[in-house]
Write a protein that holds these residues in place. Structure first.
Motif, mmCIF file in Angstrom:
data_model
loop_
_atom_site.group_PDB
_atom_site.id
_atom_site.type_symbol
_atom_site.label_atom_id
_atom_site.label_comp_id
_atom_site.label_asym_id
_atom_site.label_seq_id
_atom_site.Cartn_x
_atom_site.Cartn_y
_atom_site.Cartn_z
ATOM 1 N N SER A 1 -47.633 6.980 29.954
ATOM 2 C CA SER A 1 -46.892 6.049 29.111
ATOM 3 C C SER A 1 -47.523 5.836 27.753
ATOM 4 O O SER A 1 -46.889 5.286 26.848
ATOM 5 N N VAL B 1 -41.278 1.534 30.367
ATOM 6 C CA VAL B 1 -41.245 2.382 29.170
ATOM 7 C C VAL B 1 -39.856 2.400 28.535
ATOM 8 O O VAL B 1 -39.584 3.192 27.630
ATOM 9 N N LYS C 1 -44.312 4.105 20.862
ATOM 10 C CA LYS C 1 -44.982 4.473 22.098
ATOM 11 C C LYS C 1 -45.078 6.000 22.175
ATOM 12 O O LYS C 1 -44.349 6.723 21.503
ATOM 13 N N LYS C 2 -45.965 6.444 23.035
ATOM 14 C CA LYS C 2 -46.223 7.880 23.187
ATOM 15 C C LYS C 2 -44.931 8.664 23.453
ATOM 16 O O LYS C 2 -44.636 9.654 22.779
ATOM 17 N N ILE D 1 -47.706 -1.527 29.567
ATOM 18 C CA ILE D 1 -46.990 -0.271 29.852
ATOM 19 C C ILE D 1 -47.783 0.641 30.780
ATOM 20 O O ILE D 1 -47.427 1.804 30.982
#
Length: 558
Positions: A256, A442, A391-392, A205
């Protein structure tokens, strides 16, 4: 192993949990192993100096003090359990290079050592051509009488060090440490040098890794050392953990979430934040020396100890804010570019929703006292959900969606180091080739096969622009950059383009979008028609029928 130890020669004037071994005699700790200790005087896996800081400064009543001391041990244990900061060691020889400008500097160093301490080399910086490598394996190329010579040394002491020296491990700056302290550290490194892994990296990512053009290299830009380097030919990043100083600045600007902070990663922050419900979190990096800090902590203030000071992002802050239901105080004399921008973004969001700042920054003791007096709970701001392994952007999206609800709170601008945006598509020019979907790592852009649509979730978009670069159509895809729209559609799947499937004119099998077939036919139809109408007809055939009718045409012509 006894998990928790509390040692203080003066004792403790209130009882604590039975899980904590309390002693006033350091001899009681001999030949025992501990997980968490309150002091460096007791060997343990992790030292939690925030425990003594809380005990000596908190204004909590006795009941809450007892509970909170146990909490702080549990928080430290959680941080230890989830940490990914793997330790490493390196062999360091006694070869030391002294870079001096004059005899006085040389004499100052020599007067503090014995001949047996180091195998010492000395040069003037004027002859240095380049420095490479890292502590234990440094190569210094010098020019002597028009000839390049390589000096291989383990450590360097540089008077009035230049930038090339500041970036590399094993180079000591006499402007930061006095000569006596440097010599002490040189000797300690020879006996045993260890370092930790401060960052984790997910290339899948990363928005620089193996892309055709450079879209992002923020981590390399903000790194103060040579811990992160990039190869512009292969578009790959290289990480040197031995050169990393653990500041975490690269983590806070990574759009990301490809980079995370190994000592206190996103999952760790989430699990630690669970202990802060109905408290006022006080974030204190280790460099701020909380053990020497004396001040009144009003009721319900609980320290949140971290190692680095620059890795905190908008996701970190929003997690702690919502899990505590309170404003957060951040005590640090340094704000990284990413962390500073994260604070501004989150504060703007909270001002729109709650008419209060979310994070109160204090850069000295006076500002800290003011922030601790001001900090308060924010009504209806508590929110918890399981964000582990998200994910963030996914975690931030879900947390922000809770704040927005059904309201329209306007637009918040992002900025130079943290980017959000919205993808726009001119549907008339889009053939649904899905090159943009392949470019998005993403998952902000995706195709829905059930209705043949191209969709976007704006809240996941990093506005990197790789989809824009990858789109083959003119005047088709653009990005509105550096905006977060605080309204419900920002978090929903937005349809960007839609089409129907085209059926093969021979067998009837649906094999491509209508727009793509029409585009190709418009481009190639007149050219193919020059050969034969059959060849032109192949433009409307699937991959199975195309060769069949071409072969048939060939037989008929024979």
């Amino acid at each position: 192993m006894q998990d928790f130890i509390y040692y203080n020669a003066s004792g403790l004037d209130f009882p604590v949990s039975e899980q904590i071994f309390v002693t006033t005699n350091i001899e009681d700790t001999k030949n025992k192993n501990f997980l968490i200790s309150n002091t460096t005087e007791i060997p343990s896996e992790l030292t939690a100096q925030e425990i003594d800081f809380y005990i000596k400064n908190s204004q909590d009543n006795l009941s809450n003090k007892i509970k909170n001391v146990s909490k702080l041990y549990e928080i430290a244990a959680t941080k230890y359990d989830l940490a990914l900061d793997i330790p490493f060691s390196a062999e360091i020889s006694n070869n030391v290079l002294l870079i001096t400008q004059n005899q006085e500097q040389y004499d100052k160093f020599i007067s503090n050592i014995e001949a047996k301490d180091f195998e010492l080399f000395s040069i003037n910086e004027d002859i240095i051509k380049s420095i490479s490598g890292n502590i234990g394996d440094l190569q210094v190329i010098v020019t002597d009488e028009n000839e390049d010579i390589t000096l291989n040394v383990s450590q360097i002491v540089w008077f009035d060090v230049k930038q090339t020296g500041k970036e590399r491990s094993g180079v000591f700056d006499t402007n930061l440490l006095n000569v006596e302290d440097i010599i002490k550290e040189l000797k300690e490194n020879i006996n045993s040098y260890s370092y930790k892994k401060f960052t984790t990296y997910d290339a899948a990512i990363c928005q620089y890794n193996e892309r055709r053009v450079e879209i992002c290299s923020k981590c390399e830009e903000v790194c103060p050392t040579v811990a992160i380097t990039k190869d512009d030919k292969t578009k790959t990043l290289t990480f040197s953990q031995i050169d990393c100083d653990g500041c975490g600045g690269c983590v806070s600007v990574c759009p990301s979430g490809a980079l995370d902070y190994a000592p206190t990663n996103r999952d760790s922050i989430f699990e630690m934040s669970k202990f802060y419900k109905e408290t006022h979190p006080l974030i204190v990096p280790s460099k701020m020396n909380m053990q020497n800090l004396m001040l009144n902590l009003k009721e319900n203030v609980l320290p949140f100890a971290i190692e680095g000071e620059k890795f905190l992002s908008e996701v970190s802050f929003l997690t702690l804010l919502q899990m505590s239901g309170s404003q957060v105080v951040f005590y640090s004399d340094v704000l990284s570019k990413g962390t500073k921008e994260s604070i501004r973004i989150v504060n703007d969001i909270y001002q729109r929703k709650y008419q209060k700042d979310a994070i109160l920054v204090a850069m000295d003791k006076e500002e800290l006292e003011d922030a601790l007096n001001e900090v308060c709970f924010i009504e209806d701001s508590y929110f918890n959900f399981n964000q582990n392994d998200l994910k963030k952007r996914e975690a931030f999206s879900q947390r922000l969606q809770k704040i927005v609800g059904t309201e329209d709170l306007g637009v918040v601008k992002t900025g130079e180091h943290i980017h959000y945006g919205r993808v726009l598509v001119n549907e008339a020019n889009c053939t649904l080739c899905l090159a943009c979907v392949g470019a998005c790592n993403v998952d902000a852009l995706f195709a829905n096969e059930s209705d043949f649509t191209l969709r976007v979730n704006p809240s996941l978009c990093t506005a990197c622009g790789y989809c824009e670069v990858s789109c083959p159509e003119a005047d088709c895809l653009t990005i509105v950059r550096d905006e977060i729209e605080l309204q419900p559609t920002w978090f929903k799947e937005n349809i960007l383009a839609k089409d129907t499937l085209f059926a093969c004119v021979e067998c009837g099998k649906e094999f491509a979008t209508t727009k793509s077939i029409e585009k190709i036919a418009n481009m190639m139809g007149s050219i193919f028609a020059l050969s034969s109408e059959t060849k032109k007809r192949t433009l409307y055939c699937c991959e199975d029928c195309k060769p069949k009718i071409m072969i048939k045409q060939g037989l008929l012509d024979a």
